[in-house]
Design an enzyme around this catalytic site. Structure first.
Site, mmCIF file in Angstrom:
data_model
loop_
_atom_site.group_PDB
_atom_site.id
_atom_site.type_symbol
_atom_site.label_atom_id
_atom_site.label_comp_id
_atom_site.label_asym_id
_atom_site.label_seq_id
_atom_site.Cartn_x
_atom_site.Cartn_y
_atom_site.Cartn_z
ATOM 1 N N CYS A 259 61.589 40.235 89.313
ATOM 2 C CA CYS A 259 60.560 40.374 88.312
ATOM 3 C C CYS A 259 59.098 40.057 88.871
ATOM 4 O O CYS A 259 58.286 40.885 88.950
ATOM 5 C CB CYS A 259 60.990 39.372 87.315
ATOM 6 S SG CYS A 259 62.651 39.840 86.401
HETATM 7 N N1 LIG Z 1 66.815 39.373 86.752
HETATM 8 C C1 LIG Z 1 65.981 38.719 86.080
HETATM 9 O O1 LIG Z 1 65.806 37.741 85.964
HETATM 10 C C2 LIG Z 1 65.384 39.623 84.617
HETATM 11 C C3 LIG Z 1 64.565 38.738 83.990
HETATM 12 C C4 LIG Z 1 63.950 39.274 82.924
HETATM 13 C C5 LIG Z 1 63.762 40.670 82.828
HETATM 14 N N2 LIG Z 1 64.334 41.565 83.998
HETATM 15 C C6 LIG Z 1 64.205 42.930 83.722
HETATM 16 O O2 LIG Z 1 65.395 43.359 83.257
HETATM 17 C C7 LIG Z 1 65.794 44.878 83.741
HETATM 18 C C8 LIG Z 1 67.027 44.498 84.317
HETATM 19 O O3 LIG Z 1 67.097 43.714 85.579
HETATM 20 P P1 LIG Z 1 68.668 43.114 86.049
HETATM 21 O O4 LIG Z 1 68.287 41.965 86.940
HETATM 22 O O5 LIG Z 1 69.576 42.943 85.158
HETATM 23 O O6 LIG Z 1 68.841 44.285 86.911
HETATM 24 P P2 LIG Z 1 70.569 44.686 87.490
HETATM 25 O O7 LIG Z 1 70.132 45.432 88.779
HETATM 26 O O8 LIG Z 1 71.203 43.235 88.002
HETATM 27 O O9 LIG Z 1 71.342 45.349 86.620
HETATM 28 C C9 LIG Z 1 70.921 46.553 86.203
HETATM 29 C C10 LIG Z 1 72.413 47.408 85.697
HETATM 30 O O10 LIG Z 1 72.118 48.564 85.160
HETATM 31 C C11 LIG Z 1 72.846 49.398 85.698
HETATM 32 N N3 LIG Z 1 72.477 50.874 85.660
HETATM 33 C C12 LIG Z 1 71.562 51.479 86.328
HETATM 34 N N4 LIG Z 1 71.195 52.636 85.767
HETATM 35 C C13 LIG Z 1 72.058 52.815 84.635
HETATM 36 C C14 LIG Z 1 72.381 54.002 83.759
HETATM 37 N N5 LIG Z 1 71.701 55.054 83.750
HETATM 38 N N6 LIG Z 1 73.449 53.657 82.835
HETATM 39 C C15 LIG Z 1 73.953 52.400 82.934
HETATM 40 N N7 LIG Z 1 73.765 51.335 83.690
HETATM 41 C C16 LIG Z 1 72.863 51.759 84.575
HETATM 42 C C17 LIG Z 1 73.056 49.253 87.260
HETATM 43 O O11 LIG Z 1 74.391 49.472 87.747
HETATM 44 C C18 LIG Z 1 73.206 47.505 87.151
HETATM 45 O O12 LIG Z 1 74.375 47.013 86.966
HETATM 46 C C19 LIG Z 1 64.570 44.962 84.886
HETATM 47 O O13 LIG Z 1 63.900 45.604 84.226
HETATM 48 C C20 LIG Z 1 64.175 43.619 85.011
HETATM 49 O O14 LIG Z 1 62.831 43.612 85.658
HETATM 50 C C21 LIG Z 1 65.021 40.923 84.997
#
Ligand SMILES: NC(=O)c1ccc[n+]([C@@H]2O[C@H](COP(=O)([O-])OP(=O)(O)OC[C@H]3O[C@@H](n4cnc5c(N)ncnc54)[C@H](O)[C@@H]3O)[C@@H](O)[C@H]2O)c1
Length: 420
Positions: A259
């Site tokens: 992030c």
């Molecule tokens: N990690 C954090 O602390 C956090 C906090 C706030 C916001 N975010 C935001 O949330 C979003 C997700 O982050 P995250 O950390 O959960 O990512 P992550 O990589 O942990 O998880 C994303 C998941 O999406 C899956 N994926 C990708 N393309 C896909 C598709 N077309 N269909 C189905 N599944 C699919 C991946 O396999 C993965 O399991 C990002 O935009 C991030 O900036 C993250």
């Protein structure tokens, strides 16, 4: 209501669990079959979701997982939580969002709600998601409902979780905002509606830019204090006694995670298209990205004290993840520090209970048990992540020299510790 979550990572899995706990019939969808199989067995791969909870929700039928998008036909709402990383040129890689929206489009039906949670630049929902979904002929705010609701999860935070962190919601139309607010209010304590998807998108980027800029500032203050031979930690502690108008940020080895180092770049990219240079973002990013090099310079100083060079020295890095108590190494400054050490021909060893192995410079390293023997073999110990389980006094006792990037020593004046 039946609700699907697309993308079951750090955000999606806790979200699906929180909604299932509130009584929704949840389906988690991911392209990673391993995650699907594991989650269906009730085995959690995200520290904030206990396996016991996951297992109970799976067994009682409130939560199920699949890689088959056909289930979208039966969903009343779909929440998208896919990654929004940077590409090789550090421009936004919106391809995951686009492909998720395209699969939603293929199953979009009358009355369905679609909510984007992935952090992104202002305009993504109305410029990318809306045209795609509206091309079905269905009308937004009438036939289907589209909103943006930024995720604020803080992995590893014992106080704030998804249910007790206020949630911002901005819809494409008033009805979209109302319906999405009602949906989230059933699972989350406080929902804050705003006037548009763009306000919701921008508010998330403001939160993360605020952190990135303040961390950049305090990192520069740390460099300044070192030049002036003043303890930055004492300065911060003193400044933090002011009960108003000051907020405590701490210097460190740089920014990490999916992030804070990434999201402000989404805004910068968007503004470049409007011929505007986002100066605070650029400057803080420059300072924060230079911190691993600063740490490596300190390691050089520590080795020099012992009449040693980088080449041939054993350096033990403590902490590989970007923050304590989690296994996420994305953008972790520890990786940059390790890369720089390898380039200088150090022998690299690391310990991180949450990160059993990692790849740096095409080599795979395995976390080594932290024993007094390991400490004895290291010419320098670098404490990168302030993992609470490190017994610093014990490390100080055994190590030959230490570079400490956090305040774990409490400002102790110990010759073999270089604090940053
Ligand atoms: N990690 C954090 O602390 C956090 C906090 C706030 C916001 N975010 C935001 O949330 C979003 C997700 O982050 P995250 O950390 O959960 O990512 P992550 O990589 O942990 O998880 C994303 C998941 O999406 C899956 N994926 C990708 N393309 C896909 C598709 N077309 N269909 C189905 N599944 C699919 C991946 O396999 C993965 O399991 C990002 O935009 C991030 O900036 C993250």
């Amino acid at each position: 209501m039946r609700v699907a979550v697309i993308g079951l990572g750090y955000v999606g899995l806790p979200l699906a669990t929180t909604f299932a706990e509130a009584g929704f019939h949840m389906t988690g969808i991911d392209v990673d079959q391993k995650k699907i199989d594991q989650a269906n067995r009730g085995e959690s791969y995200i520290a904030d979701v206990p396996s016991s909870q996951l297992k109970r929700l799976v067994e009682t039928g409130y939560l199920s997982f699949t890689s088959d998008y056909a289930v979208l036909d039966e969903q009343d709402a779909v929440i998208i939580c896919v990654p929004t990383p940077l590409g090789k040129t550090r421009d936004p890689d919106i391809s995951y969002v686009l492909s998720a929206v395209q699969v939603v489009r293929a199953h979009l039906h009358q009355g369905q709600m679609v909510i984007l949670e992935s952090t992104t630049y202002p305009g993504t929902t109305d410029e990318i998601a809306l045209p795609e979904l509206a091309s079905t002929g269905l009308k937004v705010g009438v036939d289907f409902f589209l909103a943006f609701s930024p995720e604020r999860i803080d992995p590893g935070n014992p106080t704030y979780n998804m249910a007790n962190t206020p949630k911002i919601v901005g819809g494409m139309t008033e009805t979209c905002t109302e319906l999405t607010t009602a949906l989230y209010a059933a699972a989350i304590e406080r929902v804050v509606p705003v006037s548009s998807t763009r306000v919701a998108e921008m508010s998330k980027i403001l939160e993360n830019t605020f952190r990135a800029v303040n961390i950049g500032l305090v990192n520069e203050i740390a460099i300044i204090c070192a030049k002036l031979n003043i303890s930055v930690w004492e300065v911060i502690d003193a400044a933090a006694t002011k009960p108003f108008g000051y907020m405590r940020f701490l210097p460190g080895p740089g920014l990490g995670g999916h992030c804070i180092p990434v999201d402000p770049q989404y805004l910068s990219w968007k503004l470049k298209m409007l011929d505007y240079n986002t100066r605070f973002i650029q400057l803080s990013s420059e300072i924060n990205r230079s911190m691993p090099q600063y740490v490596v310079d300190k390691i050089g100083d520590a080795l020099n004290e012992q009449r040693r060079s980088f080449n041939g020295s054993v350096v033990l890095v403590l902490g590989a993840a970007y923050k304590r108590n989690i296994g996420d190494v994305r953008e972790s400054p520890a990786l940059d520090i390790m890369q720089l050490l390898l380039e200088r021909k150090c022998t690299l060893v690391y310990n991180d209970e949450y990160v059993p192995s990692l790849a740096v410079d095409d080599q795979t390293f395995h976390s080594q048990p932290l024993t007094s023997e390991l400490l004895q073999t290291a010419d320098c110990v670098v404490i990168v992540t302030d993992h609470s389980y490190y017994d610093i006094s014990w490390i100080v006792e055994h190590a030959k020299s230490i570079v400490d990037t956090h305040n774990v020593t409490g400002g102790r004046k110990d010759k073999k510790i270089l604090t940053i």
